[in-house]
Design a protein around this motif. Structure first.
Motif, PDB file in Angstrom:
ATOM      1  N   LEU A   3     -44.110 -65.438 -33.890  1.00 54.81           N
ATOM      2  CA  LEU A   3     -44.129 -66.525 -33.161  1.00 54.81           C
ATOM      3  C   LEU A   3     -42.910 -67.323 -33.336  1.00 54.81           C
ATOM      4  O   LEU A   3     -42.337 -67.297 -34.259  1.00 54.81           O
ATOM      5  N   SER A   4     -42.529 -68.366 -32.411  1.00 52.27           N
ATOM      6  CA  SER A   4     -41.419 -69.203 -32.518  1.00 52.27           C
ATOM      7  C   SER A   4     -41.806 -70.115 -33.727  1.00 52.27           C
ATOM      8  O   SER A   4     -42.915 -70.368 -33.911  1.00 52.27           O
ATOM      9  N   PRO A   5     -40.711 -70.513 -34.315  1.00 51.68           N
ATOM     10  CA  PRO A   5     -40.889 -71.605 -35.415  1.00 51.68           C
ATOM     11  C   PRO A   5     -41.972 -72.814 -34.931  1.00 51.68           C
ATOM     12  O   PRO A   5     -42.854 -73.171 -35.677  1.00 51.68           O
ATOM     13  N   ALA A   6     -41.512 -73.270 -33.653  1.00 49.84           N
ATOM     14  CA  ALA A   6     -42.219 -74.377 -33.278  1.00 49.84           C
ATOM     15  C   ALA A   6     -43.785 -74.106 -33.216  1.00 49.84           C
ATOM     16  O   ALA A   6     -44.632 -74.929 -33.635  1.00 49.84           O
ATOM     17  N   ARG A   7     -44.013 -73.039 -32.362  1.00 55.09           N
ATOM     18  CA  ARG A   7     -45.533 -72.555 -32.378  1.00 55.09           C
ATOM     19  C   ARG A   7     -46.297 -72.379 -33.615  1.00 55.09           C
ATOM     20  O   ARG A   7     -47.371 -72.843 -33.905  1.00 55.09           O
ATOM     21  N   ASN A   8     -45.367 -71.821 -34.595  1.00 55.07           N
ATOM     22  CA  ASN A   8     -46.046 -71.262 -35.823  1.00 55.07           C
ATOM     23  C   ASN A   8     -46.316 -72.533 -36.532  1.00 55.07           C
ATOM     24  O   ASN A   8     -47.243 -72.767 -37.361  1.00 55.07           O
ATOM     25  N   ALA A   9     -45.438 -73.741 -36.546  1.00 58.34           N
ATOM     26  CA  ALA A   9     -45.748 -75.051 -37.141  1.00 58.34           C
ATOM     27  C   ALA A   9     -46.917 -75.705 -36.741  1.00 58.34           C
ATOM     28  O   ALA A   9     -47.820 -76.321 -37.441  1.00 58.34           O
TER      29      ALA A   9
END
Length: 229
Positions: free
Chosen positions: A9-15
């Motif tokens: 997942l992208s860092p933003a989606r993971n966060a």
């Protein structure tokens, strides 16, 4: 069956997903189960710990040599709800991306740790040599530990209630990975076993040479008798 399809997942989606997963895990158990099933019906991975971070988290507090050797295997998160494994011929570990959302967040670290110790059985020269020879040093340690195994209550209970009930899965290969995974405190282990695993768990010295064990650990009933407290 492992799909061998790597997912991330992208860092933003993971966060954002980690916040959602934390909220999910604060729900009562029944609501948690329902929420997880609803997510899986849509094949949604809310949060996936990135492999490099997961390896570091899984082995936090373990010896530096262990952490260094753990970085010599390729680690992937596969497109599955559960499961995983170590493939020595590929020098790869695959762990299901669904562990965090569909089991629990911290379970990913325990599962990763177990697979990493399968790799360390091959990556660490001392243990690779023992495995290649049929585990004579491990067997000798187990034979020496038999008379005192029941004196270590957590170890004895784990053998009887968690490990042996797995039957065919309760083999020497799984035992090797399970001990450092489940016993980060060597004082909970019988002394000969603690000494054998000390380089992996506490950073202790390699154990002194032992006589070769008499049992063939590939013979499952004989191995079960050997480890039974």
């Amino acid at each position: 069956m492992t799909t061998f399809r790597h997912v991330q997942l992208s860092p933003a989606r993971n966060a954002a997903g980690l916040v959602a997963l934390t909220s999910l895990e604060s729900l009562p158990p029944l609501l948690q189960r329902r929420a997880r099933e609803r997510l899986w019906s849509r094949h949604v991975f809310v949060y996936i710990t990135p492999p490099k971070r997961l390896v570091a988290q899984a082995l936090e507090g373990y010896p530096e040599e262990v952490q260094r050797l753990a970085r010599t295997v390729a680690f992937y998160r596969n497109d599955d709800r559960s499961g995983g494994g170590y493939w020595p011929e590929r020098n790869e570990i695959w762990l299901a991306a669904g562990v965090e959302p569909y089991e629990r967040y911290l379970q990913a670290r325990a599962s990763a740790r177990h697979e990493l110790f399968h790799h360390l059985a091959r990556a660490h020269p001392f243990y690779q040599e023992d495995e290649d020879a049929g585990w004579p040093r491990l067997v000798a340690a187990l034979e020496e530990a038999q008379p005192v195994a029941r004196d270590h209550s957590r170890y004895a209970e784990w053998i009887e209630r968690s490990f042996l009930p797995q039957r065919d899965h309760a083999n020497v290969v799984e035992y090797f990975a399970d001990i450092p995974t489940n016993f980060p405190d060597v004082s909970e282990l019988p002394a000969p076993i603690a000494e054998h695993f000390a380089p992996l768990i506490s950073g202790g010295p390699r154990p002194a040479p032992r006589r070769a064990g008499r049992v063939d650990p590939r013979d499952l009933p004989a191995f079960w008798d050997l480890i039974r407290p």
